[in-house]
Design a protein around this motif. Structure first.
Motif, PDB file in Angstrom:
ATOM      1  N   THR A   3      17.613  67.871  70.467  1.00 52.07           N
ATOM      2  CA  THR A   3      16.478  67.428  69.665  1.00 52.07           C
ATOM      3  C   THR A   3      16.031  66.042  70.084  1.00 52.07           C
ATOM      4  OG1 THR A   3      17.901  66.486  67.957  1.00 52.07           O
ATOM      5  CG2 THR A   3      17.224  68.781  67.663  1.00 52.07           C
ATOM      6  N   ASP A   4      14.848  65.690  69.645  1.00 52.42           N
ATOM      7  CA  ASP A   4      14.272  64.378  69.878  1.00 52.42           C
ATOM      8  C   ASP A   4      13.548  63.996  68.599  1.00 52.42           C
ATOM      9  OD1 ASP A   4      13.430  62.050  71.061  1.00 52.42           O
ATOM     10  OD2 ASP A   4      12.036  63.002  72.455  1.00 52.42           O
ATOM     11  N   GLN A   5      13.386  62.716  68.350  1.00 51.79           N
ATOM     12  CA  GLN A   5      12.691  62.274  67.154  1.00 51.79           C
ATOM     13  C   GLN A   5      11.243  61.983  67.465  1.00 51.79           C
ATOM     14  OE1 GLN A   5      15.241  59.091  65.504  1.00 51.79           O
ATOM     15  NE2 GLN A   5      14.677  60.015  63.544  1.00 51.79           N
ATOM     16  N   GLY A   6      10.397  62.243  66.472  1.00 52.52           N
ATOM     17  CA  GLY A   6       8.980  61.931  66.566  1.00 52.52           C
ATOM     18  C   GLY A   6       8.487  61.549  65.183  1.00 52.52           C
ATOM     19  N   THR A   7       7.254  61.148  65.107  1.00 53.48           N
ATOM     20  CA  THR A   7       6.665  60.781  63.822  1.00 53.48           C
ATOM     21  C   THR A   7       5.493  61.697  63.549  1.00 53.48           C
ATOM     22  OG1 THR A   7       7.296  58.490  64.150  1.00 53.48           O
ATOM     23  CG2 THR A   7       5.590  58.913  62.519  1.00 53.48           C
ATOM     24  N   THR A   8       5.447  62.244  62.357  1.00 53.60           N
ATOM     25  CA  THR A   8       4.361  63.111  61.935  1.00 53.60           C
ATOM     26  C   THR A   8       3.857  62.625  60.589  1.00 53.60           C
ATOM     27  OG1 THR A   8       5.372  64.995  63.044  1.00 53.60           O
ATOM     28  CG2 THR A   8       3.716  65.497  61.401  1.00 53.60           C
ATOM     29  N   ARG A   9       2.553  62.522  60.451  1.00 56.92           N
ATOM     30  CA  ARG A   9       1.975  62.091  59.183  1.00 56.92           C
ATOM     31  C   ARG A   9       1.866  63.289  58.258  1.00 56.92           C
ATOM     32  NH1 ARG A   9       0.193  57.166  58.742  1.00 56.92           N
ATOM     33  NH2 ARG A   9      -0.126  55.898  60.570  1.00 56.92           N
TER      34      ARG A   9
END
Length: 68
Positions: A3-9
């Protein structure tokens, strides 16, 4: 699965619910969101086409959108 982290609004209610969720519930939410995002990005159908189709089907079933 790597997995990898991301930002979602997301809207405030969704963010609040996610923060209040247990570790297991957050993991489940993350998995569901991952599947939805993968599906959406693989699709050749635009969001507009998709929502138009949903609206068409709803109207066919005699559902009508509520107007403010």
């Amino acid at each position: 699965m790597k997995t990898d982290q991301g930002t979602t609004r997301v809207d405030k209610e969704a963010a609040k619910a996610h923060r209040a969720a247990s570790k297991e519930e957050r993991r489940e939410n993350d998995s569901l969101l991952n599947l939805k995002l993968r599906s959406a990005t693989r699709s050749q159908v635009s969001i507009k086409t998709y929502t138009d189709e949903i609206s068409r089907r709803a109207e066919k079933r005699t559902f009508t959108p509520e107007l403010p």
